[in-house]
Design a protein around this motif. Structure first.
Motif: not given
Ligand code: SF4
Lengths: 197, 469
Positions: B346-347, B128, B109, B407, B435, B410-411, B429, B64, B107, B130
């Motif tokens: 991203s995942c 998490d 995932h 990540c 975000r 993505c965030l 996502n 992250h 990541i 996801h």
């Protein structure tokens, strides 16, 4: 966890649906390694402008809601990220109960684990609380034992899973409780010893 | 025997204790851990002098917070502390960590499936949301909070109420240029972001069956955006083929034996679902979101909606707020929305298949002037694979930045941030307010659509784009 006791608290109406945990606590505050002190970051981007000044029109910044301990919001509260920092921030800020027609699953669980009571209520009753909260400062009594909410001209029963109720009322340490099932866990492991990595 | 869904089969197999009036005590096969949601859990163990029950069923990585710059140096002191805290915790509790310079880092995932940790029939959790991604393999995989992370570390179990089962059946086939991301965005646009609350969703139907494993992961990944506890797909030959030869997958005869068991997990004909939704894949167009939650989406040929067109008062207000935040005008054609930043990662969409799709669009073209476009592979292994295929060269020549895995945007917990007021076409996502950076504006799209937007400087219908270029 402290046992959940009946309390009377001021209602803060947050007239929004789908409040996601990114809004409850934005990611820049997720880097800390403790559980405390997140209250000052609660709803940060809604409470503060880019210079860090309070936005006057956001409900939490209005002086009459400053001491609120019950948050009322609309459908699907707490959706999105699983971050437990969200209930930590709500709790640290002073909220002890949250009322909404529905909650996202992980958020609901996370509240439960931290002794915050998340109450699902019929949308029309929630609407009533939000409208009333917007025009009048009022307090609500939350009685978990009796599963009752009451205020002047307002009485409502709420549902909660009996197990979750017991955990909250007793303030149980769930891990300690689970460890009393050690024999069953060990037996399961013996019977299902699959290849792990 | 009564026909059962895969959900019931896995659940029943993992039941340790069942008692009326209580949730079930469920055994957890695999626990994935990352730096952001774990420090307080390890701290809890320490305070109570509790060990990690099964370090061998726990696997950690840093994703992250990590920088995606080439030297991978963390400048932010607090991020650094969080990464170091995980390193110390893994060492103290004897947990394998795919650390920042490890060839397995990525990541969480993305690496789970890549390493073969993710397998059909497993119960899997991670702090998490996801975690639902892993359901693509026919596992029950869901996100948990930090208290539950601590609970799993200490007991390898969780108290869980048996969730309801929902079937989303996708009939027919997706059109050319329409992918898994469009499919899941279209489902969420149609049914909303809380349709799945309290349910595990099983995706079935011809269109699902024809997806690759990576595409299935994209679909299951965003189950949480539909409010579901988890999403999954019954294992089939595609699942088995993906897992063969992976680091943690069984080897030799043990693999064939496992494969047989996996295939038997598929939902039985006639199994009961609490709810079934059906959609027709052939009707789905490439998707772009215009609002601030994933259900606020439209097809590429649509217009930004007029909030007045929603008959529900709540929806009208939400759309008004979203359009104001996104700085859009109702009635604007979606394809005319200009773009400042493009994020492919991203995942949801950072696997090799995603990168190949984006590279196909990028090849021989150039990123539009004034657009910053980032490619962030989901894992180190994916990055190496892409480089072996020459995808990095295609991207670099086309003016994309080729970054290290994580990540990332993505965030935006690291330095990869969309500046306030800027507009990003993102393969991630979540398009929530802020975000990707305070004041940032996010439009969710597929990797191919993101790449096309990077080149055009605004959205483009990938079907026409490929025809022209
Ligand atoms: S890529 Fe984004 S959604 Fe996925 S785990 Fe990382 S931060 Fe979460």
């Amino acid at each position: 966890m402290h046992p959940f006791k009946t309390f009377e608290g001021r209602v803060c109406p947050l007239d929004r649906t789908n409040v996601d945990t990114d809004q409850i606590i934005p990611k820049q505050f997720l880097k800390r390694v403790g559980r405390k002190g997140f209250g000052s970051c609660l709803f940060y981007n809604w409470r503060f402008d880019e210079h860090g000044n309070k936005k006057a029109d956001f409900v939490l910044n209005k002086p009459e809601y400053a001491q609120s301990s019950i948050l009322v919001a609309r459908d699907n509260f707490g959706c999105g990220s699983s971050r437990e920092h969200a209930p930590w921030a709500l709790q640290d800020y002073g909220f002890r109960a949250i009322i909404a027609p529905s909650f996202a699953d992980i958020f609901y669980n996370n509240c439960q684990k931290n002794g915050i009571l998340a109450i699902r209520l019929d949308p029309t009753r929630v609407d009533e609380l939000i409208r009333r909260g917007a025009t009048e400062v009022f307090a609500l009594t939350v009685d978990l034992e009796q599963q009752k909410l009451s205020a002047a001209n307002f009485d409502e029963h709420f549902e909660i899973d009996p197990y979750q109720k017991e955990v909250l009322l007793k303030g149980l340490d769930e891990i300690a409780m689970t460890l009393t099932y050690e024999d069953e866990i060990a037996t399961y492991e013996k019977q299902h010893e699959t290849v792990v990595h | 025997m009564k026909p059962r869904t895969i959900i019931e089969k896995i659940w029943d197999q993992h039941l340790i204790h069942e008692e009326p009036g209580k949730p079930d005590l469920l055994y957890i096969d695999l626990h994935l851990v990352h730096e952001v949601t774990s420090p307080q859990a390890f701290e809890g163990l320490r305070i109570n002098h509790r060990p990690v029950r099964r370090p061998d069923r726990t696997f950690a990585t840093v994703d992250h917070n990590v920088p995606t710059s080439e030297n991978r140096e963390t400048k932010d002191a607090i991020s650094k502390l969080q990464i170091e805290t995980l390193q110390k915790n893994c060492q103290a509790f004897d947990i394998e960590l795919a650390d920042i310079y490890s060839p397995h880092q990525g990541i969480v995932h993305v690496i789970g499936p890549e390493l073969g940790l993710t397998q059909p029939g497993k119960t899997m959790v991670c702090g998490d949301s996801h975690t639902s991604t892993h359901g693509a393999f026919g596992a029950i995989a869901f996100g948990i909070g930090t208290s539950e992370v601590e609970h799993v570390l200490a007991t390898q179990t969780l108290w869980q109420k048996r969730p309801k089962a929902m079937q989303i059946k996708v009939n027919g086939n997706l059109g050319i240029g329409v992918g898994a991301k469009d499919l899941i965005l279209a489902i969420i646009a149609k049914y909303g972001i809380s349709i799945g609350t309290g349910h595990i969703v099983e995706y079935t139907g011809e269109a699902i069956h024809n997806l690759s494993m990576e595409e299935r992961m994209t679909v299951c990944n965003m189950s949480i955006e539909a409010g579901a506890k988890a999403g999954l797909i019954s294992p089939d030959q595609t699942t088995v083929d993906y897992l063969r030869g992976r680091r943690f997958a069984p080897k030799g005869a043990a693999f064939d034996h496992a494969a047989q068991k996996w295939l038997a997990l598929a939902s039985d004909d006639g199994a009961h679902y609490d709810r079934t939704l059906e959609i027709d894949a052939s009707e789905i167009q490439p998707q772009v979101t215009w609002g601030t939650n994933p259900s606020m989406g439209a097809s590429i040929n649509d217009l930004v909606p007029d909030p007045e067109s929603f008959d529900d008062e709540e929806k009208r207000q939400a759309a008004q707020k979203a359009i104001a935040y996104m700085d859009l005008k109702p009635g604007t054609p979606i394809h005319a929305i200009p773009i400042d930043v493009v994020f492919i990662g991203s995942c949801t969409n950072s696997r090799i298949g995603d990168l190949r799709q984006a590279a196909e669009v990028a090849q021989g073209n150039h990123v539009h002037e004034g657009v910053r476009a980032l490619i962030v592979p989901g894992s180190y292994q994916t990055k190496k694979q892409a480089e072996a295929e020459g995808l990095d060269q295609i991207f670099k020549e086309a003016g994309f930045e080729w970054r290290e895995p994580g990540c990332s945007m993505c965030l935006a917990m690291n330095d990869d941030i969309v500046p306030a007021g800027k507009r990003c076409a993102s393969t991630s996502n979540r398009n929530f307010e802020g975000r990707q950076g305070t004041g940032s504006r996010t439009h969710l799209v597929s990797p191919a659509m993101a790449a096309a937007a990077a080149i055009q400087g605004h959205f483009a219908d990938i079907r026409e784009f490929t025809a022209i270029h």
